[in-house]
Design a protein around this motif. Structure first.
Motif, PDB file in Angstrom:
ATOM      1  N   TRP A  85     -70.441 -63.012 -52.639  1.00 11.49           N
ATOM      2  CA  TRP A  85     -70.907 -63.779 -51.481  1.00 11.49           C
ATOM      3  C   TRP A  85     -72.033 -63.050 -50.749  1.00 11.49           C
ATOM      4  N   ALA A  86     -72.873 -63.846 -50.069  1.00 10.28           N
ATOM      5  CA  ALA A  86     -73.869 -63.282 -49.150  1.00 10.28           C
ATOM      6  C   ALA A  86     -73.425 -63.644 -47.739  1.00 10.28           C
ATOM      7  N   ASP A  87     -73.371 -62.641 -46.874  1.00 14.15           N
ATOM      8  CA  ASP A  87     -72.979 -62.884 -45.478  1.00 14.15           C
ATOM      9  C   ASP A  87     -74.245 -63.166 -44.667  1.00 14.15           C
ATOM     10  N   LEU A  88     -74.411 -64.410 -44.259  1.00 11.87           N
ATOM     11  CA  LEU A  88     -75.631 -64.809 -43.525  1.00 11.87           C
ATOM     12  C   LEU A  88     -75.341 -65.107 -42.064  1.00 11.87           C
ATOM     13  N   THR A  89     -74.165 -64.637 -41.592  1.00  8.89           N
ATOM     14  CA  THR A  89     -73.784 -64.938 -40.195  1.00  8.89           C
ATOM     15  C   THR A  89     -74.768 -64.292 -39.218  1.00  8.89           C
ATOM     16  N   GLY A  90     -75.349 -63.143 -39.608  1.00 14.81           N
ATOM     17  CA  GLY A  90     -76.343 -62.476 -38.745  1.00 14.81           C
ATOM     18  C   GLY A  90     -77.611 -63.289 -38.595  1.00 14.81           C
ATOM     19  N   ASP A  91     -77.837 -64.229 -39.534  1.00 13.02           N
ATOM     20  CA  ASP A  91     -79.025 -65.107 -39.480  1.00 13.02           C
ATOM     21  C   ASP A  91     -78.678 -66.470 -38.883  1.00 13.02           C
ATOM     22  N   GLY A  92     -77.476 -66.567 -38.302  1.00 16.19           N
ATOM     23  CA  GLY A  92     -77.058 -67.825 -37.679  1.00 16.19           C
ATOM     24  C   GLY A  92     -76.546 -68.841 -38.671  1.00 16.19           C
ATOM     25  N   LEU A  93     -76.300 -68.403 -39.940  1.00 17.22           N
ATOM     26  CA  LEU A  93     -75.765 -69.317 -40.951  1.00 17.22           C
ATOM     27  C   LEU A  93     -74.341 -68.876 -41.305  1.00 17.22           C
ATOM     28  N   ASP A  94     -73.836 -69.258 -42.483  1.00 18.43           N
ATOM     29  CA  ASP A  94     -72.457 -68.904 -42.823  1.00 18.43           C
ATOM     30  C   ASP A  94     -72.428 -67.961 -44.034  1.00 18.43           C
ATOM     31  N   GLN A  95     -71.290 -67.887 -44.683  1.00 12.90           N
ATOM     32  CA  GLN A  95     -71.181 -67.093 -45.910  1.00 12.90           C
ATOM     33  C   GLN A  95     -71.564 -67.995 -47.079  1.00 12.90           C
ATOM     34  N   LYS A  96     -72.304 -67.451 -48.031  1.00 17.69           N
ATOM     35  CA  LYS A  96     -72.791 -68.277 -49.147  1.00 17.69           C
ATOM     36  C   LYS A  96     -72.305 -67.718 -50.477  1.00 17.69           C
ATOM     37  N   LEU A  97     -71.636 -68.572 -51.260  1.00 15.61           N
ATOM     38  CA  LEU A  97     -71.147 -68.188 -52.584  1.00 15.61           C
ATOM     39  C   LEU A  97     -72.326 -68.053 -53.558  1.00 15.61           C
ATOM     40  N   LEU A  98     -72.366 -66.922 -54.297  1.00 18.20           N
ATOM     41  CA  LEU A  98     -73.431 -66.688 -55.276  1.00 18.20           C
ATOM     42  C   LEU A  98     -72.902 -66.648 -56.711  1.00 18.20           C
ATOM     43  N   LEU A  99     -71.690 -66.107 -56.895  1.00 23.57           N
ATOM     44  CA  LEU A  99     -71.042 -66.128 -58.211  1.00 23.57           C
ATOM     45  C   LEU A  99     -69.584 -66.507 -58.014  1.00 23.57           C
ATOM     46  N   ARG A 100     -69.088 -67.449 -58.833  1.00 25.75           N
ATOM     47  CA  ARG A 100     -67.675 -67.838 -58.720  1.00 25.75           C
ATOM     48  C   ARG A 100     -66.780 -66.706 -59.230  1.00 25.75           C
ATOM     49  N   SER A 101     -65.484 -66.841 -58.975  1.00 25.12           N
ATOM     50  CA  SER A 101     -64.528 -65.790 -59.372  1.00 25.12           C
ATOM     51  C   SER A 101     -64.498 -65.585 -60.886  1.00 25.12           C
ATOM     52  N   ASP A 102     -64.853 -66.664 -61.645  1.00 22.49           N
ATOM     53  CA  ASP A 102     -64.868 -66.501 -63.112  1.00 22.49           C
ATOM     54  C   ASP A 102     -66.217 -65.981 -63.616  1.00 22.49           C
ATOM     55  N   GLY A 103     -67.095 -65.632 -62.664  1.00 22.14           N
ATOM     56  CA  GLY A 103     -68.390 -65.051 -63.030  1.00 22.14           C
ATOM     57  C   GLY A 103     -69.488 -66.063 -63.294  1.00 22.14           C
ATOM     58  N   THR A 104     -69.161 -67.383 -63.199  1.00 21.93           N
ATOM     59  CA  THR A 104     -70.190 -68.398 -63.460  1.00 21.93           C
ATOM     60  C   THR A 104     -71.097 -68.570 -62.235  1.00 21.93           C
ATOM     61  N   SER A 105     -72.318 -69.034 -62.510  1.00 21.23           N
ATOM     62  CA  SER A 105     -73.315 -69.121 -61.435  1.00 21.23           C
ATOM     63  C   SER A 105     -73.281 -70.479 -60.738  1.00 21.23           C
ATOM     64  N   VAL A 106     -73.869 -70.493 -59.529  1.00 20.37           N
ATOM     65  CA  VAL A 106     -74.035 -71.743 -58.763  1.00 20.37           C
ATOM     66  C   VAL A 106     -75.543 -72.028 -58.695  1.00 20.37           C
ATOM     67  N   TYR A 107     -75.917 -73.170 -58.121  1.00 17.63           N
ATOM     68  CA  TYR A 107     -77.345 -73.529 -58.051  1.00 17.63           C
ATOM     69  C   TYR A 107     -78.185 -72.443 -57.399  1.00 17.63           C
ATOM     70  N   MET A 108     -77.648 -71.840 -56.345  1.00 15.65           N
ATOM     71  CA  MET A 108     -78.394 -70.805 -55.625  1.00 15.65           C
ATOM     72  C   MET A 108     -78.748 -69.650 -56.561  1.00 15.65           C
ATOM     73  N   THR A 109     -77.771 -69.261 -57.404  1.00 13.51           N
ATOM     74  CA  THR A 109     -77.992 -68.157 -58.352  1.00 13.51           C
ATOM     75  C   THR A 109     -79.131 -68.516 -59.307  1.00 13.51           C
ATOM     76  N   GLN A 110     -79.112 -69.775 -59.779  1.00 17.53           N
ATOM     77  CA  GLN A 110     -80.152 -70.222 -60.702  1.00 17.53           C
ATOM     78  C   GLN A 110     -81.528 -70.204 -60.045  1.00 17.53           C
TER      79      GLN A 110
END
Length: 591
Positions: A309-334
């Motif tokens: 995860w990326a913690d973006l709370t310091g930028d006024g946003l939330d936590q963002k998932l980058l890799l799932r627990s099984d290691g597969t990627s999400v759109y952001m990763t791509q």
């Protein structure tokens, strides 16, 4: 030197001589005089009032008097409070017309090797279905934006990211395996993207039936959606694809090749192309590697279940998932992986993503992540966000019954242009081949103009019937005016001589409007706004038609006036052609 620069400099001198003040460029801005006042250009004098120690009106009078005496271009003036309205003499306008006439690419800047490199991403199709109406707006905006950025002196690279992997692709593949009986684009006579799209729809139909059966047997609907045999098989196929299974990969490559051939045909009809195409299947692993690299540097964090995860709370946003627990990627990763590949391929100075407004949050996050990962353009990336486009209900049904596909829409537009032109008698003296070509130019011009004249950020309703109208704010109206001018020029070639002619107010207005083309191009580049160019082309066309309604060109007895009007007409046509090219619209030599 153009008239505005000449007068701004003279006004700067006036303020220095009269009041001992060094005026900045920002203080010396000229604007078009409002129609209710006499004059062509207006200087706002409020910035100089304090130094003059006089009323705004007196200050305007003094500066106006100085300009009449010291600036050849200024013929007379009138002062209205703090507004100095300047009338420009015929000689200066004719000089300007000669300048415009000499410059083949008037209003546009050329890029050099040192110019900023702007990359523009648009289209982004999925390889499980044809391009649809939303893609039409995306492609037209992306292509036009690329032309506008280039006309502002940037080097431009046009790119496309193809979503060619994932569960949705496997659904089409599985359906073709099950029910395709070896069908190909050749055997079916269908475009490859349409063929694959049909199998995607077929999967969905069978899948719904299976879910319905499981629910009838007493299973909860959510569970039924996960337990349906078809979706399980599709997931198994995806796993085999990820593992590099030779059979699955071979099928994937074969079906994707059909889709790409179909896409190419659609892009060609639409008049858009790309300098470089990226594929998600090649970028997602690079994205994972880049995220792992960020994790090692402490930029991201791994949770107990193994997800990153990326913690973006310091930028006024939330936590963002980058890799799932099984290691597969999400759109952001791509997207991170694609950015990495692009940055290695090109020394990008600015990156513009043409993507719908439902992705606004995604690009906010991507900008922060790319900046953290060290991409110099990350913070300044531009999300060119646009609204939805729809057709009036019932106007047109697509083959899927839900989405209007791009090929059907373009075919409808060209057919409508053909029949409308026939009814209006515009095709009477043409061969069938010429009729078909002009119908294509007019139909596609109508489609492109109607979509591009609307502010991209707004949702819009595209009405095919309204767009093919030879009057009003439409592509065919502008194209017809261009063709009319070309017809005049075929009957008499201008010598290029414009001196010795006295100008009417309409002629002056026309030269002034032509002179605004450069500013319109510059503004469209700053605002990322194709609609600014569309509106300028319409305004110029209107001003020309008002002039042409009142004054003859070919039948003008005064030779000097006739020659000047021919040069006027030639340059209106030149600028219309340049402006429409920035929108990706062709203009016909006759209509």
């Amino acid at each position: 030197m153009n008239i505005e620069t000449l007068i701004s400099q003279a006004a700067g001198e006036a303020v220095k001589v009269l009041y001992g003040m060094d005026a900045t460029e920002k203080m010396l801005q000229l604007q078009k005089t409002r129609s209710e006042f006499e004059g062509n250009l207006t200087l706002v004098v409020f910035p100089f009032v304090k130094a003059a120690r006089k009323s705004p009106e007196q200050t305007a009078q003094e500066i106006g008097q100085y300009l009449v005496e010291h600036c050849q271009a200024v013929e007379k003036y009138n002062a209205v409070k703090g507004f100095l309205n300047l009338s420009i003499g015929s000689g200066a306008w004719l000089q300007l017309l000669e300048t415009i006439d000499r410059d083949e690419h008037f209003g546009m800047k050329e890029a050099t090797e040192q110019s900023p490199l702007v990359m523009i991403e648009y289209s982004s199709p999925n390889t499980n279905k044809p391009l649809h109406l939303g893609h039409v707006r995306n492609n037209l905006l992306g292509w036009s934006l690329a032309q506008i950025m280039q006309a502002n002196g940037n080097r431009v690279v046009k790119t496309n990211i193809v979503n060619d992997r994932g569960i949705h692709i496997c659904k089409s593949m599985l359906a073709w395996q099950k029910w395709g009986n070896g069908e190909t684009p050749e055997s079916s006579g269908k475009k490859g993207d349409h063929l694959i799209g049909d199998y995607y729809v077929s999967f969905d139909k069978h899948y719904r039936e299976q879910v319905k059966e499981l629910v009838a047997q007493g299973m909860d609907e959510e569970q039924a959606k996960q337990e349906a045999p078809l979706i399980k098989e599709a997931h198994e196929m995806l796993v085999r694809w990820e593992q590099g299974d030779a059979e699955v990969r071979a099928l994937w490559e074969k079906m994707n090749s059909w889709v790409y051939a179909g896409f190419d045909e659609t892009y060609q009809k639409m008049g858009v192309s790309f300098d470089k195409i990226y594929y998600e299947s090649q970028t997602y692993l690079k994205g994972k590697a880049k995220v792992e690299e960020g994790l090692a540097k402490g930029l991201f964090e791994r949770h107990d279940d193994g997800s990153v995860w990326a913690d973006l709370t310091g930028d006024g946003l939330d936590q963002k998932l980058l890799l799932r627990s099984d290691g597969t990627s999400v759109y952001m990763t791509q997207d991170i992986g694609t950015a990495e590949m692009r940055f290695k391929d090109y020394p990008i100075d600015k990156m513009i993503y043409v993507v719908g407004n439902e992705q606004n949050y995604h690009f906010q996050v991507l900008s922060i992540l790319l900046d953290r990962l060290g991409f110099k353009w990350g913070k300044e990336l531009v999300h060119f966000s646009y609204g939805m486009v729809e057709l009036p209900n019932g106007k047109m049904k697509s083959r899927e019954g839900t989405v209007v596909d791009a090929d059907d829409l373009m075919e409808l537009m060209v057919d409508d242009a053909y029949h409308t032109s026939m009814e209006l008698g515009k095709f009477d003296d043409m061969s069938e081949e010429e009729r078909r070509d002009i119908a294509r130019i007019v139909g596609m011009g109508a489609l492109k103009y109607f979509i591009l004249k609307v502010d991209a950020r707004k949702n819009m309703l595209f009405n095919p019937e309204e767009s093919i109208d030879f009057n009003g704010n439409t592509g065919p109206f502008i194209q017809y005016t261009y063709a009319r001018i070309r017809s005049i020029l075929r009957k008499a070639t201008p010598t290029g001589q414009v001196s010795g002619a006295e100008l009417s107010a309409k002629e002056t207005e026309l030269i002034q409007k032509m002179n605004e083309f450069g500013a319109a191009v510059e503004q469209a580049g700053k605002d990322y706004s194709p609609s600014g160019i569309a509106n300028y082309c319409y305004e110029l066309t209107k001003v020309f038609n008002q002039f042409y309604h009142d004054y003859s060109i070919l039948n003008e007895p005064d030779e000097a006036k006739k020659q000047m009007r021919l040069v006027l007409a030639r340059n209106v046509a030149k600028i219309i052609k340049s402006g429409m090219q920035l929108l990706g619209i062709e203009v016909p030599e006759r209509m």
